[in-house]
Enzyme design. Sequence first.
Site, PDB file in Angstrom:
ATOM      1  CE  LYS A  14      -4.402  -0.727   2.598  1.00  9.83           C
ATOM      2  NZ  LYS A  14      -4.731  -0.625   4.115  1.00  9.83           N
TER       3      LYS A  14
ATOM      4  N   GLY B  21      -8.446   2.750  -2.538  1.00  6.02           N
ATOM      5  CA  GLY B  21      -7.600   1.683  -3.463  1.00  6.02           C
ATOM      6  C   GLY B  21      -6.637   2.053  -4.466  1.00  6.02           C
TER       7      GLY B  21
ATOM      8  CG  HIS C 166     -16.968  -3.296   6.107  1.00  7.60           C
ATOM      9  ND1 HIS C 166     -16.037  -2.445   5.609  1.00  7.60           N
ATOM     10  CD2 HIS C 166     -17.669  -2.864   7.273  1.00  7.60           C
ATOM     11  CE1 HIS C 166     -16.327  -1.397   6.252  1.00  7.60           C
ATOM     12  NE2 HIS C 166     -16.995  -1.664   7.299  1.00  7.60           N
TER      13      HIS C 166
ATOM     14  CG  HIS D  71     -13.621   0.550  -2.082  1.00  7.50           C
ATOM     15  ND1 HIS D  71     -13.330  -0.391  -1.382  1.00  7.50           N
ATOM     16  CD2 HIS D  71     -12.983   0.677  -3.068  1.00  7.50           C
ATOM     17  CE1 HIS D  71     -11.986  -0.892  -1.912  1.00  7.50           C
ATOM     18  NE2 HIS D  71     -11.955  -0.244  -3.012  1.00  7.50           N
TER      19      HIS D  71
ATOM     20  CD  GLU E 192     -15.815   1.377   8.845  1.00  6.30           C
ATOM     21  OE1 GLU E 192     -17.198   1.884   8.301  1.00  6.30           O
ATOM     22  OE2 GLU E 192     -14.741   1.408   8.153  1.00  6.30           O
TER      23      GLU E 192
ATOM     24  NE  ARG F  61     -18.467   9.648   9.254  1.00  2.01           N
ATOM     25  CZ  ARG F  61     -18.831   8.420   8.791  1.00  2.01           C
ATOM     26  NH1 ARG F  61     -20.087   7.951   9.070  1.00  2.01           N
ATOM     27  NH2 ARG F  61     -18.218   7.816   7.935  1.00  2.01           N
TER      28      ARG F  61
END
Lengths: 158, 496
Positions: B158, B165, B208, B235, B275, B292
Amino acid sequence: MAKKFRYRDQEFSIEKDKSGDWVNPETDGPSVSITRTPGGSLRAKSDHADLPAYAIASADQVWVHVKGRAYVLEPVQKSRRRGKAPGGGLTAPMPGQVMRHLVNVGDKVEEGEALLVIEAMKMQLEIKAPHSGTLTRFLAEPGETVPAGTALAEVAPE
Amino acid sequence: MIRKVLVANRGEIAVRVMRSLKELGVASVAVASEADINAPHALAADECVILGPAPASESYLNTKALLKAAKDTGCDALHPGYGFVSENASFTEECEKHGIVFIGPSAESMRVMGSKTASRAAMTDAGVPVVPGFHSEKGSDDELFEKAKEIGWPILLKASAGGGGKGMRVVDKPDAFASSLELCRSEAKVSFGDDTVYLEKYVTNPRHVEIQVFGDFEGNIFALGERECSVQRRHQKIIEESPSPAVDANLRKRMSAAAVEAAKAVAYKNAGTVEFLLDEDGSFYFLEMNTRLQVEHPVTEMVYGVDLVAAQVLTASGKPLTFDPKTLAPRGHAIEARVYAEDPAVGFLPQSGTVALLREPMIPGLRIDSGVAEGSEVGVYYDPMLAKIIAWAETREAATARLRAALEQYVLLGVQTNVNFLIDVLGHPTWESGKLTTGFLGQAFDPWTPPELPLEALALAGHAPSQKSSTHENRSSTQLPTPWQEWGAWRSLTEN
């Protein structure tokens, strides 16, 4: 007389028979009658079912909702082919804002070469040359907001 | 108690926040761009302030105009919704400086969680599992290769400065490592001007799954179960549910504990979401924390029977919650489908237009959070999400059936939407099996085929009155139609 509509790049015909029901003139198939309830709602009635229906029309599109799905149709005599602007140009596939030009007027461009960038709702899209040739002019400047189908540039074939 | 709240957002979330405020007896002030003057959210509040021109940078992201609107109308608090200014740490400090309570976490929590490297470090310290990887500013190629062997294949390369992405590359085996690293570095250099690359374990077929957390006014932090968000296109989540078909009581307990630890590490206050990537073998890794309210919060509200926005306002007011988190238990199953103005048959391109006809179903166990009404103009300036349709039922199967029925009865004409597509997703065998991964939509619907045209639809089109040729095609490219010009061109068949 039969009416013609385009849906998903295919043409369909429909006409009224003697009893006022709608049939496909090309087949000896079933018929559908469209009626209105006293309350003003539409019904689509066939041999099998009597269904709630919704329809609304603008000059170049008819929107209908029946059997749980929405459909957009274009009356054939009025619809011009989308994506083909006068002069063999190219058009905006979505409404958006022209962000920048990537080539200059007079430039030779290859088929598939990116000519400009359009942005809508967080998404950027490159508009590419449909064929090789010379870019003769831009029809929308950076910063301009354009509806879908607007001609953006013209490429004269070699 | 907070008396008056500026809702610094638009669309369905602004309307939804105002509903809770009304119930609490708290006054609300809407903000609108010049393009949104007649939008449902602008009309749903007690007052409305026009912020500026349509582009978000001049309206909903214009922090000066937001602060001025809050002060001018005498607001003592501000609710940011999601997106726009919701994760802007400096703005929360600005608000506090002007005596306006920001309904959300502290600027400090936001800053740590908003940084990839800082949050990863904080999570590692707190013992929250992160994706095994190697992050170093100056890792040499040889060093990266040694670390890759330690982590195991496949490996994800990455770009440190990347996102969304871009600059990512999967390496399956050791001999492909050197060439992939070189490509990744040059891509990173070109795209981001920085060739720093880091390594992560590549999770094959991940899910996810996220955990809703909440920190009350006294600093107690608790979890409110999970949401499965694997059904994504590019995504972008489109269908979410709670509970997740992949999470049993034991896994829920472990993930909830990890999420609470994550929130504690930044002394989190108010509503937030942690997440995780969930691997096939049941191991899970921290991805990020959204500081949030989340778009998909209604599925949690439906299975737990709580109002998260009301809880946010009470907490920001320094008041106790109306429920005891210890006695809360999930009940049944809730699924949310997001209605977008987009054409799923042509690469999900965003669509605009006027909502010419809108009929929303009324079904027990159904909730619709909508940002549009009949006559609403869907423009090009903002996110194309129009509404969320959420169904609750005793089981997943029943909730699916209810949501499908609701979508089939949800009539929105005048703007292309993804509703036909959503109905097909909920009817797909993979959805029914519950074996969802983030790759599901890409694999199952490439491409998606719109429904065949039934004779009834054609008959309805034939029934439509013929129109005189419009100026639509000749319209100047420099201006979009106003809603009322466009509206005037519509002919409703019910008015014949």
